[in-house]
Design an enzyme around this catalytic site. Sequence first.
Site, short mmCIF file in Angstrom:
data_model
loop_
_atom_site.label_atom_id
_atom_site.label_comp_id
_atom_site.label_asym_id
_atom_site.label_seq_id
_atom_site.Cartn_x
_atom_site.Cartn_y
_atom_site.Cartn_z
N GLY B 15 -6.36 2.10 18.90
CA GLY B 15 -5.20 2.35 18.04
C GLY B 15 -4.30 3.42 18.59
O GLY B 15 -4.74 4.33 19.29
N ASP B 145 -8.37 10.12 14.45
CA ASP B 145 -9.51 10.31 13.56
C ASP B 145 -10.29 11.60 13.85
O ASP B 145 -11.06 12.05 13.02
CB ASP B 145 -10.47 9.12 13.66
CG ASP B 145 -9.85 7.87 13.06
OD1 ASP B 145 -9.00 7.99 12.16
OD2 ASP B 145 -10.21 6.76 13.50
N MET B 189 -5.66 7.81 6.54
CA MET B 189 -6.62 7.08 7.36
C MET B 189 -7.90 7.90 7.54
O MET B 189 -7.92 9.12 7.37
CB MET B 189 -6.01 6.75 8.71
CG MET B 189 -5.04 5.58 8.66
SD MET B 189 -4.35 5.23 10.30
CE MET B 189 -3.51 3.67 9.99
N GLY B 190 -8.96 7.23 7.97
CA GLY B 190 -10.24 7.88 8.21
C GLY B 190 -11.34 7.15 7.46
O GLY B 190 -11.57 7.41 6.29
N ARG B 191 -11.98 6.21 8.13
CA ARG B 191 -12.96 5.38 7.46
C ARG B 191 -14.28 6.13 7.24
O ARG B 191 -14.88 6.04 6.19
CB ARG B 191 -13.22 4.10 8.27
CG ARG B 191 -13.28 2.90 7.42
CD ARG B 191 -12.81 1.61 8.04
NE ARG B 191 -13.23 0.50 7.20
CZ ARG B 191 -12.70 0.20 6.00
NH1 ARG B 191 -11.72 0.93 5.53
NH2 ARG B 191 -13.14 -0.81 5.31
N GLU B 245 -9.12 6.73 3.12
CA GLU B 245 -9.32 5.29 2.91
C GLU B 245 -10.82 4.95 2.83
O GLU B 245 -11.19 3.95 2.24
CB GLU B 245 -8.69 4.49 4.06
CG GLU B 245 -9.27 4.82 5.43
CD GLU B 245 -8.75 3.93 6.56
OE1 GLU B 245 -8.32 2.80 6.31
OE2 GLU B 245 -8.77 4.41 7.71
N LEU B 300 2.41 4.85 9.63
CA LEU B 300 3.35 5.96 9.83
C LEU B 300 2.62 7.19 10.36
O LEU B 300 3.13 7.88 11.24
CB LEU B 300 4.05 6.29 8.52
CG LEU B 300 4.86 5.15 7.87
CD1 LEU B 300 5.18 5.48 6.42
CD2 LEU B 300 6.13 4.85 8.67
N GLN B 301 1.45 7.48 9.81
CA GLN B 301 0.73 8.71 10.17
C GLN B 301 0.24 8.74 11.61
O GLN B 301 -0.04 9.80 12.14
CB GLN B 301 -0.43 8.96 9.21
CG GLN B 301 -1.56 7.95 9.33
CD GLN B 301 -2.44 7.92 8.10
OE1 GLN B 301 -3.16 8.85 7.80
NE2 GLN B 301 -2.39 6.82 7.36
N ARG B 302 0.13 7.59 12.24
CA ARG B 302 -0.40 7.61 13.60
C ARG B 302 0.69 7.42 14.65
O ARG B 302 0.40 7.47 15.85
CB ARG B 302 -1.52 6.59 13.78
CG ARG B 302 -1.08 5.16 13.79
CD ARG B 302 -2.29 4.24 13.97
NE ARG B 302 -1.85 2.90 14.25
CZ ARG B 302 -2.63 1.82 14.28
NH1 ARG B 302 -3.92 1.95 14.05
NH2 ARG B 302 -2.16 0.64 14.56
#
Lengths: 413, 413
Positions: B15, B145, B189-191, B245, B300-302
Amino acid sequence: MSVLKGAAVIGQSGGPSSVINASAYGAIKAALDSDVITKVYGMQNGIVGLLNDNLFDLGKEDPAELAKMKYTPSSALGSCRYKIADPDEDDTDYKKILEMFRKYDIRYFFYNGGNDSMDTCNKISKFMLKNGYEVRCMGIPKTIDNDLAGTDHCPGFASAAKYIATSVAEVYRDCHVYDKGMITIIECMGRHAGWLTGAAALASLTGNGPDLVYLPEVDFDMPSFLKKVKDIYAKNKNVLVAVSEGIHDKDGKFIVEYAVSDAAVDAFGHKQLGGLAAYLAQECKNATGAKVRGIELSLLQRCAAHCASQTDIEESFAAGQAAANNAIAGVTDKMVGFECTRENGKYTCSTKLFDLTVVANAEKKVPREWINEEGDNVNEKFIAYALPLIQGETQMGHVNGLPDFVNLKKVKA
Amino acid sequence: MSVLKGAAVIGQSGGPSSVINASAYGAIKAALDSDVITKVYGMQNGIVGLLNDNLFDLGKEDPAELAKMKYTPSSALGSCRYKIADPDEDDTDYKKILEMFRKYDIRYFFYNGGNDSMDTCNKISKFMLKNGYEVRCMGIPKTIDNDLAGTDHCPGFASAAKYIATSVAEVYRDCHVYDKGMITIIECMGRHAGWLTGAAALASLTGNGPDLVYLPEVDFDMPSFLKKVKDIYAKNKNVLVAVSEGIHDKDGKFIVEYAVSDAAVDAFGHKQLGGLAAYLAQECKNATGAKVRGIELSLLQRCAAHCASQTDIEESFAAGQAAANNAIAGVTDKMVGFECTRENGKYTCSTKLFDLTVVANAEKKVPREWINEEGDNVNEKFIAYALPLIQGETQMGHVNGLPDFVNLKKVKA
């Protein structure tokens, strides 16, 4: 010129923008600097604060702190969505306002907002005139929607446009890195006017623009949309689409209503829209089997002061200043807007006064001739209009690598 | 030091991030400047490009254009999500890579990506060593991440963190302007690791921080969450929540999975697959009757390079440079990471080499002691860790008021 000595009051109303405080600060600074304005009050949450005698003394703020308003998004004075009644039907609010004007010797009324705010300003002005109370009422426009009549553009539009174009260019980069392909839908604000969504096309100047751009000015046809997406996907593997939240079919039904049947209604009877990007993404997935992503720019687009246009900031400040200076010079019942020229790529902008009656409750849409024939993108006329507005990077200050926003003391009046 | 003359190849995988190209450019520039590296090739879409003999000659790019990589988000060379097989099970890809190495006399292999990329790099390195082909393999980390083992932090995390903290501060301003109150949920984000969501708490330093911050490191309990939201809403009228997330309940079930099963049905009987933010917002609305808004920061954040941390950009560039320079000096099978100190508020950062075997496929989470006891926010330890990383505004260039991103010619090798 008749000199009118007395206090000024300023309020903000409606949805936030990145530069609404730049405008307010322009008026506040000019008022504080003036010899005839004795006091400058802020309304806590717009007209609601005035009605509830909830004012604060802006003269008690530290000038250096106050100056940070120029770079702080979202009504620093507090906002409201209060719909004032027609004075012929119910003049309770107006009598209360007159009482407040007398209590604080208010002779200058500045109201900073969109369509509804200009209407409020106009109604108050008319009522006071009828009741023989001398007060100069000036509207200071704000709306990212850019839909106010008369003025070339509205303070706030350009910063949202710059954020949208920048984000679309960045998302384009993100969507195009893989070899597998993807369909991405970006949803922009704009219920009835497509100015913000059109701004997505500015990203094309970086070589990273959307393939399709849908504005509410043109009826949206789902089968035609899906066919175009399919064709572009087959050819390029990647499709990037910008859509306005307000796109609707030929019968006027919002596309998002097909996804959400019971959309909530706000105080003005506007339907609360949302979820369109996800819905269209799902339709594209069904039609193509592609990987899809729906992105709603949501509140981000109207408060992203970190990506504001310095042109917008300076113009907004100038509009606020002009409101105060014109009022001091004897003008009343006007909105400050802009008159611009764009000859041979040279942009000029000056403030201009518009009748509040002309502005209030009218709605300016993107001209059909600024949209391509197919109705799936804006053309060079739109680009020529919008491009000068997004020039210049914000000079916002930073502390700890984060925005240095204003913190008002709000000393009770 | 043994001098190894030959070509270098660089690829990007996984990503995007805002600074992945800053790292790649660091390695490319050092390689182009080197006397022993004869040619510098780019892989089109990572290892897939190498396997398909789809390389381009980076020496043919205009140096000034190439330098724009430092400020361009999302893998400029093209990315992939190709999982290379275990060579003991299937060595087809490795043989093909060896063939390509021989064809282009490649003696330097740089791979720029996250966990999987470090694993790929490690496997190729081991295979070549076993087969007696001398090539120096270096991993250049990238992941917003921030979950790579060993290194203090990962290139890309800080820029995403800065964008998140900035956006949260701006959205806070937006949510707090009305007198009516609102509950806003922002999804980051961040699983499995909560680094990005924790960064939302940095906004508190501006006085505009979230009330609650939920990381996947702590089990999420819906009744406890709703009770807290209710209490804060009753007290302050406004509630701002940042969630990862990947939040899950005590049984490990992702909360977003409940969103899918509880999803509303639209007019056509299709399930409305909302995201986590929309789902939690709806739960809050049901619990309080408040106006709610769910915001997903999504891609957007990445890719928000316009809000990148200049510290991150410079460190990422340095990591790429160190990868090339160390390889030239004889190092192989390492990842370049960072070793940092934060004594008495003074931050220092230097590059450090880590064994690829240590890094590959491990996952670094936010330490439990950096999260408050209640599990509903990060504490001062997290802030002290993250704050130095987000310092400095990007020096990205602009054309037409928009980002000046790189456009590579990609001349076929």
